[in-house]
Write an enzyme that holds these catalytic residues in place. Sequence first.
Site, PDB file in Angstrom:
ATOM      1  N   SER A 102      14.667   6.991   5.751  1.00 51.99           N
ATOM      2  CA  SER A 102      16.071   7.171   5.315  1.00 51.99           C
ATOM      3  C   SER A 102      16.532   8.617   5.484  1.00 51.99           C
ATOM      4  CB  SER A 102      16.259   6.699   3.875  1.00 51.99           C
ATOM      5  OG  SER A 102      15.253   7.211   3.038  1.00 51.99           O
TER       6      SER A 102
ATOM      7  N   HIS B 208       0.675   4.556   2.054  1.00 49.40           N
ATOM      8  CA  HIS B 208       1.721   5.549   2.335  1.00 49.40           C
ATOM      9  C   HIS B 208       1.389   6.286   3.623  1.00 49.40           C
ATOM     10  CE1 HIS B 208       4.692   8.732   1.767  1.00 49.40           C
ATOM     11  NE2 HIS B 208       5.288   7.874   0.969  1.00 49.40           N
TER      12      HIS B 208
ATOM     13  N   ASP C  27       7.162   2.264  -5.233  1.00 46.84           N
ATOM     14  CA  ASP C  27       7.746   0.919  -5.323  1.00 46.84           C
ATOM     15  C   ASP C  27       6.908  -0.052  -6.158  1.00 46.84           C
ATOM     16  OD1 ASP C  27       9.898   1.631  -3.718  1.00 46.84           O
ATOM     17  OD2 ASP C  27       8.731   1.315  -1.907  1.00 46.84           O
TER      18      ASP C  27
HETATM   19  N1  NMX Z   1      -1.414  -3.636   2.818  1.00 46.16           N
HETATM   20  C1  NMX Z   1      -2.072  -4.059   3.917  1.00 46.16           C
HETATM   21  N2  NMX Z   1      -2.253  -3.305   5.012  1.00 46.16           N
HETATM   22  C2  NMX Z   1      -1.786  -2.049   4.963  1.00 46.16           C
HETATM   23  C3  NMX Z   1      -1.135  -1.521   3.845  1.00 46.16           C
HETATM   24  C4  NMX Z   1      -0.933  -2.372   2.743  1.00 46.16           C
HETATM   25  N3  NMX Z   1      -0.275  -1.982   1.661  1.00 46.16           N
HETATM   26  N4  NMX Z   1      -0.785  -0.251   4.114  1.00 46.16           N
HETATM   27  C5  NMX Z   1      -1.202   0.005   5.370  1.00 46.16           C
HETATM   28  N5  NMX Z   1      -1.806  -1.084   5.884  1.00 46.16           N
HETATM   29  C6  NMX Z   1      -2.322  -1.265   7.230  1.00 46.16           C
HETATM   30  C7  NMX Z   1      -1.202  -1.027   8.227  1.00 46.16           C
HETATM   31  O1  NMX Z   1      -0.378  -2.177   8.372  1.00 46.16           O
HETATM   32  C8  NMX Z   1      -1.998  -0.701   9.469  1.00 46.16           C
HETATM   33  O2  NMX Z   1      -2.499  -1.904   9.962  1.00 46.16           O
HETATM   34  P1  NMX Z   1      -2.890  -2.097  11.522  1.00 46.16           P
HETATM   35  O3  NMX Z   1      -3.931  -1.074  11.811  1.00 46.16           O
HETATM   36  O4  NMX Z   1      -3.349  -3.499  11.577  1.00 46.16           O
HETATM   37  O5  NMX Z   1      -1.608  -1.848  12.285  1.00 46.16           O
HETATM   38  C9  NMX Z   1      -3.159   0.094   8.897  1.00 46.16           C
HETATM   39  O6  NMX Z   1      -3.273  -0.281   7.508  1.00 46.16           O
HETATM   40  C10 NMX Z   1      -2.987   1.593   8.987  1.00 46.16           C
HETATM   41  O7  NMX Z   1      -1.769   1.952   8.372  1.00 46.16           O
HETATM   42  P2  NMX Z   1      -1.605   3.352   7.616  1.00 46.16           P
HETATM   43  O8  NMX Z   1      -1.791   4.422   8.633  1.00 46.16           O
HETATM   44  O9  NMX Z   1      -2.474   3.413   6.415  1.00 46.16           O
HETATM   45  O10 NMX Z   1      -0.121   3.267   7.085  1.00 46.16           O
HETATM   46  P3  NMX Z   1       1.230   3.646   7.874  1.00 46.16           P
HETATM   47  O11 NMX Z   1       1.439   5.103   7.754  1.00 46.16           O
HETATM   48  O12 NMX Z   1       1.259   3.066   9.236  1.00 46.16           O
HETATM   49  O13 NMX Z   1       2.312   2.843   6.999  1.00 46.16           O
HETATM   50  C11 NMX Z   1       3.289   2.089   4.973  1.00 46.16           C
HETATM   51  C12 NMX Z   1       2.676   3.288   5.696  1.00 46.16           C
HETATM   52  C13 NMX Z   1       3.858   2.560   3.648  1.00 46.16           C
HETATM   53  C14 NMX Z   1       4.426   1.529   5.829  1.00 46.16           C
HETATM   54  C15 NMX Z   1       2.177   1.026   4.750  1.00 46.16           C
HETATM   55  O14 NMX Z   1       1.191   1.564   3.889  1.00 46.16           O
HETATM   56  C16 NMX Z   1       2.714  -0.276   4.174  1.00 46.16           C
HETATM   57  O15 NMX Z   1       3.158  -1.125   4.948  1.00 46.16           O
HETATM   58  N6  NMX Z   1       2.692  -0.444   2.811  1.00 46.16           N
HETATM   59  C17 NMX Z   1       3.274  -1.623   2.185  1.00 46.16           C
HETATM   60  C18 NMX Z   1       4.788  -1.521   2.156  1.00 46.16           C
HETATM   61  C19 NMX Z   1       5.237  -0.457   1.185  1.00 46.16           C
HETATM   62  O16 NMX Z   1       4.791  -0.379   0.055  1.00 46.16           O
HETATM   63  N7  NMX Z   1       6.192   0.361   1.646  1.00 46.16           N
HETATM   64  C20 NMX Z   1       6.833   1.338   0.755  1.00 46.16           C
HETATM   65  C21 NMX Z   1       6.541   2.783   1.139  1.00 46.16           C
HETATM   66  C22 NMX Z   1       7.235   3.702   0.194  1.00 46.16           C
HETATM   67  N8  NMX Z   1       8.679   3.623   0.324  1.00 46.16           N
HETATM   68  O17 NMX Z   1       9.356   3.419  -0.644  1.00 46.16           O
HETATM   69  O18 NMX Z   1       9.228   3.803   1.407  1.00 46.16           O
HETATM   70  C1  MLT Z   2      10.011   7.626   0.453  1.00 48.25           C
HETATM   71  O1  MLT Z   2      10.254   7.922  -0.724  1.00 48.25           O
HETATM   72  O2  MLT Z   2      10.812   7.890   1.357  1.00 48.25           O
HETATM   73  C2  MLT Z   2       8.777   6.852   0.756  1.00 48.25           C
HETATM   74  O3  MLT Z   2       7.735   7.172  -0.105  1.00 48.25           O
HETATM   75  C3  MLT Z   2       8.383   6.839   2.201  1.00 48.25           C
HETATM   76  C4  MLT Z   2       7.941   8.146   2.816  1.00 48.25           C
HETATM   77  O4  MLT Z   2       7.901   9.198   2.202  1.00 48.25           O
HETATM   78  O5  MLT Z   2       7.601   8.084   4.018  1.00 48.25           O
END
Ligand code: NMX
Ligand code: MLT
Length: 462
Positions: free
Chosen positions: A260, A338, A395
């Site tokens: 964002s 994250h 979240d």
């Molecule tokens: N559950 C299952 N798998 C996960 C999760 C999770 N909560 N978090 C990361 N992974 C997986 C991810 O999909 C990736 O899989 P693959 O290798 O098969 O592509 C692998 O772990 C490596 O990912 P990371 O490097 O740890 O995480 P990345 O930086 O790519 O993504 C998020 C960060 C926040 C997008 C990811 O942790 C996620 O999808 N979390 C769940 C959704 C969430 O809670 N989002 C909110 C973030 C905060 N916000 O408010 O924005």
């Molecule tokens: C945010 O507050 O924007 C989320 O934690 C996601 C991020 O920092 O990448």
Amino acid sequence: MSLTVLEPEARLKVEPAVQTTLKETLKQKIEAHRPRTTRLVKELGKVVIDQVTIDQCIGGARDVRCLVTDISYLDPQEGIRFRGKTIPETFAALPKAPGSDYPTVESFWYFLLTGDIPAQDQVDHVVAEWKIRQVVPQYVFDTIRALPRDSHPMTMLSIGILSMQKDSKFAAAYHDAGKYNKMNAWKFLYEDAYDLVARIPIIAAFIYNLKYRGDRQAGIDPKLDMGANFAHMIGQTDSYRDVARMYFVLHSDHESGNVSAHTTHLVHSALSDPYYAYSAGLNGLAGPLHGLANQEVLDWTLKFQDKYCRDVEPTKELVTKALWDTLNAGHVVPGYGHAVLRKTDPRYMAQREFCLKTPGLKDDRLFKLVSMIFEVAPGVLQEHGHAKNPWPNVDAQSGVIQWYYGVTEWDIYTVLFGVGRALGCMANITWDRGLGYAIERPKSVTTAMLEKWAEEGGRKLS
Ligand code: NMX
Ligand code: MLT
């Protein structure tokens, strides 16, 4: 329906006096900062601070240091600092809302913009100016009302914000020959940014009432600060006031690289005004990997209750099974993981502490389940072995508080996030203009180039 609260004479009485304080302070800060930016670019611009690998290039530019902001910084271990202060330090330092342990959102806005802790009279000025700026043009409500009622509230919010673009002071100044230049551009930006942060809670409350309270709209209460007025407008009791204040501050900023904030910065870098820029930022926030995760958490948790715990108390074994079911189905566990953080998000902990000190909430069934997930999920994610960070983010804890207070329509949760995030995004682009940051335009390469450089053992930098 009009939500106007101040008569024109009242506006005239308050406006000139209050305009000086925050804007004048900001002017001095920006002018004092500019030589630092100029020197960094002109004298030190070729100093190397990072390098880019192929996985970063394909993998979402993770960890590439290429954005600058002084408004907040995210340390992977420690979590967020706003203007150099941790969350507890920020809450402790800012003047409190009347009768509350939490600061007003208005005092936090002053702090984000200037880096200074405002004195009480400076807070009072911002609170007064906020009341003038929070008056939303009627056409915004008409625009939102014209949308299909089953539109997602984030769609309504984004369109509501975008509809105000026609009255952008920044865009008007830009197109008025002789008015706009690189040095004064931030002043017009500031006007829009301030209007936007003051109006967005009113628009959010309107959407909530439109969609979930049978269009029972409440007028602004001019005696209240932003958080308290939001509680009032969505029909909440006084006990929700601190929930709103805490929520909006915690969700405000998370340095510049999140979707964002980065989108807002990117779109504004083309000198698109704050309405264009933040509407785009909200569209990014609406994604399930970003802000929408907070509604997904509630959805997941309630489905878990429904499926496994209709007649029995939840157990760690049941939670473990549900987490594996989610992972085995190829879904992420919402609220966990994250891109930057490598420990429990301090925004999660701040909200958890709020729950633990709130009678009723600390013994709430859903809060206890969320706490059990907190005990179990990191171990499951570690065993799963994919997520780099198995700990909860903001979240995972925000929805249960809203639910407890009766805001059970979880489609609105990302809208609440968007109200808070506006503070950080608007403070950031005010400074972007103050420091004259350039249009953003990274370079792309082809897959064949990556393969060639890899075969050659890495790209030779000229
Ligand atoms: N559950 C299952 N798998 C996960 C999760 C999770 N909560 N978090 C990361 N992974 C997986 C991810 O999909 C990736 O899989 P693959 O290798 O098969 O592509 C692998 O772990 C490596 O990912 P990371 O490097 O740890 O995480 P990345 O930086 O790519 O993504 C998020 C960060 C926040 C997008 C990811 O942790 C996620 O999808 N979390 C769940 C959704 C969430 O809670 N989002 C909110 C973030 C905060 N916000 O408010 O924005
Ligand atoms: C945010 O507050 O924007 C989320 O934690 C996601 C991020 O920092 O990448």
